[in-house]
Design a protein around this motif. Structure first.
Motif, PDB file in Angstrom:
ATOM      1  N   ILE A  70       0.945   4.306  -2.768  1.00  0.00           N
ATOM      2  CA  ILE A  70       0.704   5.716  -2.444  1.00  0.00           C
ATOM      3  C   ILE A  70       1.849   6.584  -2.937  1.00  0.00           C
ATOM      4  O   ILE A  70       1.636   7.621  -3.593  1.00  0.00           O
ATOM      5  CB  ILE A  70       0.507   5.893  -0.926  1.00  0.00           C
ATOM      6  CG1 ILE A  70      -0.783   5.216  -0.468  1.00  0.00           C
ATOM      7  CG2 ILE A  70       0.468   7.382  -0.563  1.00  0.00           C
ATOM      8  CD1 ILE A  70      -0.937   5.168   1.050  1.00  0.00           C
ATOM      9  N   ARG A  95       6.259  14.804   2.709  1.00  0.00           N
ATOM     10  CA  ARG A  95       5.133  15.742   2.640  1.00  0.00           C
ATOM     11  C   ARG A  95       5.596  17.157   2.313  1.00  0.00           C
ATOM     12  O   ARG A  95       5.039  17.818   1.432  1.00  0.00           O
ATOM     13  CB  ARG A  95       4.379  15.731   3.969  1.00  0.00           C
ATOM     14  CG  ARG A  95       3.537  14.487   4.187  1.00  0.00           C
ATOM     15  CD  ARG A  95       2.883  14.499   5.554  1.00  0.00           C
ATOM     16  NE  ARG A  95       2.073  13.301   5.775  1.00  0.00           N
ATOM     17  CZ  ARG A  95       1.709  12.859   6.958  1.00  0.00           C
ATOM     18  NH1 ARG A  95       2.076  13.516   8.058  1.00  0.00           N
ATOM     19  NH2 ARG A  95       0.973  11.762   7.066  1.00  0.00           N
ATOM     20  N   ARG A 116       0.830  -1.206   0.000  1.00  0.00           N
ATOM     21  CA  ARG A 116       0.000   0.000   0.000  1.00  0.00           C
ATOM     22  C   ARG A 116       0.866   1.258   0.000  1.00  0.00           C
ATOM     23  O   ARG A 116       0.590   2.222  -0.721  1.00  0.00           O
ATOM     24  CB  ARG A 116      -0.914  -0.013   1.233  1.00  0.00           C
ATOM     25  CG  ARG A 116      -1.744   1.260   1.433  1.00  0.00           C
ATOM     26  CD  ARG A 116      -2.606   1.137   2.686  1.00  0.00           C
ATOM     27  NE  ARG A 116      -3.389   2.355   2.915  1.00  0.00           N
ATOM     28  CZ  ARG A 116      -2.935   3.410   3.580  1.00  0.00           C
ATOM     29  NH1 ARG A 116      -1.695   3.394   4.089  1.00  0.00           N
ATOM     30  NH2 ARG A 116      -3.705   4.467   3.756  1.00  0.00           N
ATOM     31  N   THR A 117       1.920   1.261   0.798  1.00  0.00           N
ATOM     32  CA  THR A 117       2.810   2.430   0.868  1.00  0.00           C
ATOM     33  C   THR A 117       3.473   2.705  -0.475  1.00  0.00           C
ATOM     34  O   THR A 117       3.592   3.864  -0.901  1.00  0.00           O
ATOM     35  CB  THR A 117       3.885   2.208   1.946  1.00  0.00           C
ATOM     36  OG1 THR A 117       3.255   2.085   3.220  1.00  0.00           O
ATOM     37  CG2 THR A 117       4.872   3.368   1.985  1.00  0.00           C
ATOM     38  N   ALA A 163      -2.429  12.913  -1.249  1.00  0.00           N
ATOM     39  CA  ALA A 163      -2.029  11.504  -1.151  1.00  0.00           C
ATOM     40  C   ALA A 163      -0.950  11.296  -0.088  1.00  0.00           C
ATOM     41  O   ALA A 163      -0.923  10.246   0.572  1.00  0.00           O
ATOM     42  CB  ALA A 163      -1.532  11.013  -2.506  1.00  0.00           C
ATOM     43  N   THR A 164      -0.071  12.287   0.098  1.00  0.00           N
ATOM     44  CA  THR A 164       0.972  12.128   1.132  1.00  0.00           C
ATOM     45  C   THR A 164       0.383  12.048   2.536  1.00  0.00           C
ATOM     46  O   THR A 164       1.016  11.518   3.452  1.00  0.00           O
ATOM     47  CB  THR A 164       1.996  13.286   1.089  1.00  0.00           C
ATOM     48  OG1 THR A 164       1.339  14.530   1.397  1.00  0.00           O
ATOM     49  CG2 THR A 164       2.671  13.374  -0.269  1.00  0.00           C
ATOM     50  N   LEU A 165      -0.824  12.565   2.715  1.00  0.00           N
ATOM     51  CA  LEU A 165      -1.467  12.512   4.034  1.00  0.00           C
ATOM     52  C   LEU A 165      -1.859  11.083   4.414  1.00  0.00           C
ATOM     53  O   LEU A 165      -2.167  10.810   5.581  1.00  0.00           O
ATOM     54  CB  LEU A 165      -2.704  13.409   4.051  1.00  0.00           C
ATOM     55  CG  LEU A 165      -2.448  14.905   3.791  1.00  0.00           C
ATOM     56  CD1 LEU A 165      -3.760  15.675   3.796  1.00  0.00           C
ATOM     57  CD2 LEU A 165      -1.480  15.479   4.814  1.00  0.00           C
ATOM     58  N   LEU A 166      -1.847  10.179   3.443  1.00  0.00           N
ATOM     59  CA  LEU A 166      -2.160   8.778   3.702  1.00  0.00           C
ATOM     60  C   LEU A 166      -0.951   7.997   4.197  1.00  0.00           C
ATOM     61  O   LEU A 166      -1.065   6.829   4.576  1.00  0.00           O
ATOM     62  CB  LEU A 166      -2.710   8.112   2.428  1.00  0.00           C
ATOM     63  CG  LEU A 166      -3.980   8.732   1.835  1.00  0.00           C
ATOM     64  CD1 LEU A 166      -4.332   8.063   0.513  1.00  0.00           C
ATOM     65  CD2 LEU A 166      -5.144   8.621   2.821  1.00  0.00           C
ATOM     66  N   LEU A 167       0.223   8.639   4.185  1.00  0.00           N
ATOM     67  CA  LEU A 167       1.454   7.977   4.615  1.00  0.00           C
ATOM     68  C   LEU A 167       1.690   8.189   6.106  1.00  0.00           C
ATOM     69  O   LEU A 167       1.282   9.199   6.676  1.00  0.00           O
ATOM     70  CB  LEU A 167       2.657   8.531   3.837  1.00  0.00           C
ATOM     71  CG  LEU A 167       2.685   8.302   2.325  1.00  0.00           C
ATOM     72  CD1 LEU A 167       3.791   9.136   1.700  1.00  0.00           C
ATOM     73  CD2 LEU A 167       2.903   6.826   2.014  1.00  0.00           C
ATOM     74  N   SER A 168       2.381   7.252   6.713  1.00  0.00           N
ATOM     75  CA  SER A 168       2.785   7.416   8.117  1.00  0.00           C
ATOM     76  C   SER A 168       4.085   6.669   8.338  1.00  0.00           C
ATOM     77  O   SER A 168       4.329   5.623   7.717  1.00  0.00           O
ATOM     78  CB  SER A 168       1.705   6.889   9.069  1.00  0.00           C
ATOM     79  OG  SER A 168       1.474   5.512   8.848  1.00  0.00           O
TER      80      SER A 168
END
Length: 398
Positions: A10, A76, A6-7, A179-184
Motif C-alpha cells: 500500500i 495521510r 500488505r502494508t 490508498a492511504t485510507l487502507l492503512l492503520s
C-alpha cells in the motif's frame, strides 16, 4: 515475496501515485513558471525556500510521530497536502500564491517522510531491510518514469497547455489519498511516549537527537551528509546532456531512461544488500557515482552521456533505499522516525548548499571541473565508509 507485506504494498502504491503526479510537473515546472512571469532568480528562490521547508519539517514531524506513537495520520496528511498543492499551482498565478502552493507540497513531504519510513522499518527485520526499502524505492521511482512520459504525451497532443497538466496531476494524487485510507496503525505503535518539556515540542527539537543518537548513526550520517554536500541537483546532469547536443525531447527522454534504470535495479540491489551487507552495496554505489561524474567531466558524445545516465541509475538504486535501511537498522525502534527525519532534514539543507556550490564552480571553472571535483569527493566518501565505518546493527533497535 513474503517479506513484502500488505502494508508495504500500500505504501509503495501511494508513493507510486504521488511521484507520478509530481514528476508529471517536474520537467515543465520551469517553463510554466516562466510563462506566468517568474524570473530565473525568483524560480531559484522558490525552489530554495521549498527545499528548506521540506528539510526542516522532516525532522520536526519525524520526532512528533515518535513522540505521539502514531504513524498513519502523518502519512495521510502528508500525502494529502502534496496532492492538493498540484491544482493550487494553476488556480492563481500570483507569486505569493504560487509560493504558498509549492510550500504546502514540501511541507507534505516533511510531514510524511519520517512516519512512512518508520512504518516500512517496522514491517521488516534487520535481515530484510534492504529488500523492503529497495522495493518501496523501486515503486516510487516508477512514478518518475510514468509521470514525465504522460506529460510528454499530453504536451505533444496539447502543446504548452501547462496549467491543464497541473489539474491532471491531481488525479494520481487523489488515488494516493484513497490508498492511504487502507492503512492503520498497529496497536503496538499507539503506545504514547511522555513529552513533558516544551523543548520537545519546538520546531527544532529534533536537532537534539544528534547528541543522544548511537555513535554508529552519527558515523554513517556524517559520511552521507558529506557526500550530499557535493551531490548537486540532477539539473546539472541534464544541462551537461544539453551541452552534448541532445534536443529538449532527448534530454527529457534520457531523464526518463535514468529513472527506469533506477526503478528496475532498486529491488534487486536491496536483495543483494541483505545478502552481502548494506555497507558494501552503498560503497559500490558511491564508487559508481564517482565514475559517472568523472565520465561526465571528460566525455561529451551522446552515447557516452547515455552510458553515464545508465550508471547514474545504478548508483541511485544502490544508495537511496540502502542508506535509509542502514539508518533504521542502527536507530532504536522508538526513535526510527526521528532518526530518519533528522537525517533527511539535514540532507535537504546539504542538497541546497551542494547545488549552490556546483553553480559557483560551473560559472568560475566550467562544467568539467564541476563534475571532476564532485567525482573525487564521492571517491573520498566511499573510502571513508569502506575503511572507517563498520557494518553494525543496533541490537536494541528491534
Amino acid at each position: 515475496m513474503k517479506s513484502i507485506t500488505r502494508t508495504i504494498w500500500i505504501l509503495s502504491l501511494v508513493s507510486l501515485f504521488t511521484d507520478t503526479a509530481s514528476e508529471m510537473l517536474y520537467p515543465i515546472m520551469p517553463f510554466y513558471l516562466r510563462s506566468i512571469g517568474f524570473s530565473v532568480v525568483l524560480i531559484g528562490v522558490l525552489e530554495g525556500v521549498a527545499e528548506a521547508t521540506a528539510g526542516l519539517s522532516k525532522g520536526y514531524f519525524g520526532k512528533l510521530s515518535d513522540s505521539s506513537g502514531r504513524r498513519v495520520p502523518f502519512v495521510r496528511v502528508g500525502y494529502a497536502l502534496s496532492a492538493i498543492s498540484k491544482p493550487m499551482m494553476a488556480i492563481l498565478i500570483l507569486p505569493l500564491w504560487v509560493f504558498a502552493a509549492r510550500t504546502i507540497d514540501r511541507i507534505g513531504k516533511g510531514v510524511r517522510t519520517g512516519a512512512r519510513d518508520a512504518i516500512l522499518s517496522d514491517e521488516a527485520t534487520p535481515q530484510t531491510k534492504g529488500k523492503v526499502f529497495g522495493f518501496h524505492r523501486s515503486m516510487d521511482t516508477l512514478g518518475a518514469v510514468l509521470g514525465p512520459a504522460l506529460a510528454l504525451l499530453f504536451l505533444h497532443l496539447h502543446p504548452e497547455s501547462y496549467r491543464a497538466l497541473f489539474f491532471i496531476a491531481f488525479i494520481p494524487g487523489l488515488l494516493a489519498i484513497a490508498a492511504t485510507l487502507l492503512l492503520s496503525d498497529k496497536d503496538k505503535a499507539k503506545v504514547k511516549q511522555p513529552t513533558t518539556s516544551k523543548s520537545h515540542r519546538s520546531f527544532f527539537s529534533f536537532i537534539g537527537y544528534w547528541r543522544v543518537s548511537p555513535a554508529r548513526y552519527r558515523e554513517v550520517a556524517v559520511g552521507l551528509l558529506a557526500f550530499t554536500l557535493f551531490n548537486s541537483s540532477d539539473v546539472f546532469l541534464l544541462l551537461k546532456a544539453k551541452q552534448a547536443g541532445l534536443s529538449d525531447t532527448a534530454v527529457i527522454g534520457i531523464y526518463i531512461f535514468y529513472n527506469l534504470v533506477y526503478a528496475l535495479f532498486s529491488f534487486p540491489m536491496g536483495i543483494l544488500a541483505d545478502r552481502i551487507g548494506l555497507k558494501r552495496v552503498l560503497v559500490v554505489g558511491l564508487c559508481i557515482f564517482a565514475a559517472t561524474y568523472l565520465g561526465m567531466g571528460y566525455f561529451a558524445s551522446s552515447y557516452a552521456i547515455a552510458a553515464m545516465f545508465f550508471l547514474y541509475g545504478i548508483y541511485a538504486a544502490a544508495t537511496e533505499g540502502i542508506s535509509k535501511a542502514w539508518i533504521t537498522n542502527i536507530a532504536d525502534k522508538k526513535d526510527t522516525a526521528t532518526a530518519i527525519g533528522t537525517f533527511t532534514g539535514f540532507q535537504s539543507i546539504c542538497t541546497m548548499l551542494a547545488s549552490s556550490l556546483a553553480g559557483i564552480i560551473w560559472m568560475t571553472l566550467g562544467a568539467s571541473a564541476t563534475f571532476t571535483i564532485t567525482g573525487i569527493a564521492a571517491a573520498v566518501v566511499a573510502s571513508y565508509f569502506a575503511f572507517f565505518v563498520g557494518n553494525g546493527t543496533n541490537t536494541n533497535s528491534r
